[in-house]
Scaffold this motif. Structure first.
Motif, mmCIF file in Angstrom:
data_model
loop_
_atom_site.group_PDB
_atom_site.id
_atom_site.type_symbol
_atom_site.label_atom_id
_atom_site.label_comp_id
_atom_site.label_asym_id
_atom_site.label_seq_id
_atom_site.Cartn_x
_atom_site.Cartn_y
_atom_site.Cartn_z
ATOM 1 N N VAL A 73 0.864 -1.181 0.000
ATOM 2 C CA VAL A 73 0.000 0.000 0.000
ATOM 3 C C VAL A 73 0.897 1.226 0.000
ATOM 4 O O VAL A 73 1.803 1.340 0.839
ATOM 5 N N ALA A 75 1.104 4.725 1.052
ATOM 6 C CA ALA A 75 0.343 5.486 2.044
ATOM 7 C C ALA A 75 0.932 6.866 2.287
ATOM 8 O O ALA A 75 2.141 7.025 2.444
ATOM 9 N N GLU A 97 -4.506 1.036 -4.705
ATOM 10 C CA GLU A 97 -3.494 0.512 -3.780
ATOM 11 C C GLU A 97 -2.939 1.617 -2.883
ATOM 12 O O GLU A 97 -1.802 1.532 -2.433
ATOM 13 N N GLY A 99 -3.505 4.644 0.422
ATOM 14 C CA GLY A 99 -4.157 4.832 1.703
ATOM 15 C C GLY A 99 -3.515 5.961 2.474
ATOM 16 O O GLY A 99 -2.680 6.702 1.952
ATOM 17 N N VAL A 159 -7.857 2.718 4.006
ATOM 18 C CA VAL A 159 -7.850 2.375 2.586
ATOM 19 C C VAL A 159 -9.294 2.347 2.109
ATOM 20 O O VAL A 159 -10.227 2.475 2.911
ATOM 21 N N PHE A 163 -10.951 -3.212 0.941
ATOM 22 C CA PHE A 163 -9.582 -3.500 0.498
ATOM 23 C C PHE A 163 -8.983 -4.686 1.254
ATOM 24 O O PHE A 163 -8.426 -5.597 0.647
#
Length: 184
Positions: A73, A75, A97, A99, A159, A163
């Motif tokens: 992820v 992020a 993908e 967050g 997310v 997910f």
């Protein structure tokens, strides 16, 4: 006609006001020893937002305990009061993908809500050792329901809703690549 215009201005004002960034008030969540909230350099490549972002990003890896395929992820890192308060509010989309990782100074019961947050989210609460201790789904614009962590946590990863379940990520799984703590 004037009533519609007045109502439109009122609604736009409410959205712009923010009022908590979809989270608990900062005083309830601020880690000990957190300093100011100066902007940071970083990239938000892959983050679809309705506002410019200066948050740093990191790739964290979710590792299923059953030996399943690890999931990466990208992020954005929210590690000071202002960033954690703002969170993902007023965004209209979040890349598949991508967050936001909320970083706190110490483990404790964390609690989030969805004030001014327009997209459905799932949140994973993560302890200081990188273990997922709770996963919850949160509905857009719900400023009445609070989502406390089932156990003390130092991190929270938001997310797109569903997910974690779609990728077989569950409570007890691990997260690698977490920052040690908020920046000094």
């Amino acid at each position: 006609m004037r009533t519609r215009a007045t109502l439109a201005v009122f609604l736009i004002s409410l959205l712009a006001a923010g009022c908590g960034g979809g989270r608990e008030p900062a005083a309830d969540r601020a880690p000990e020893g957190t300093s100011g909230s100066s902007p940071r350099a970083g990239t938000t490549q892959g983050m679809e937002t309705t506002q410019a972002s200066t948050l740093a990003t990191a790739t964290v890896t979710l590792v299923p305990s059953d030996g399943g395929e690890p999931v990466e992820v990208r992020a954005e890192i929210a590690d000071d009061d202002a960033e954690r308060t703002r969170g993902l509010m007023e965004r209209t989309a979040l890349a598949e993908e991508a967050g936001m990782l909320f970083v706190f100074g110490r483990e404790r019961t964390l609690s989030f809500w969805m004030r001014n947050t327009l997209i459905p989210l799932s949140i994973a609460y993560i302890d200081a050792e990188g273990r997922i201790v709770d996963i919850e789904d949160m509905e857009p614009l719900d400023d009445q329901t609070k989502h406390p962590s089932a156990e003390p946590a130092k991190y929270a990863l938001e997310v797109n809703q569903g997910f974690f379940g779609e990728r077989g990520i569950e409570v007890g799984d691990r997260v690698e690549g977490l920052p040690a703590g908020p920046r000094p």
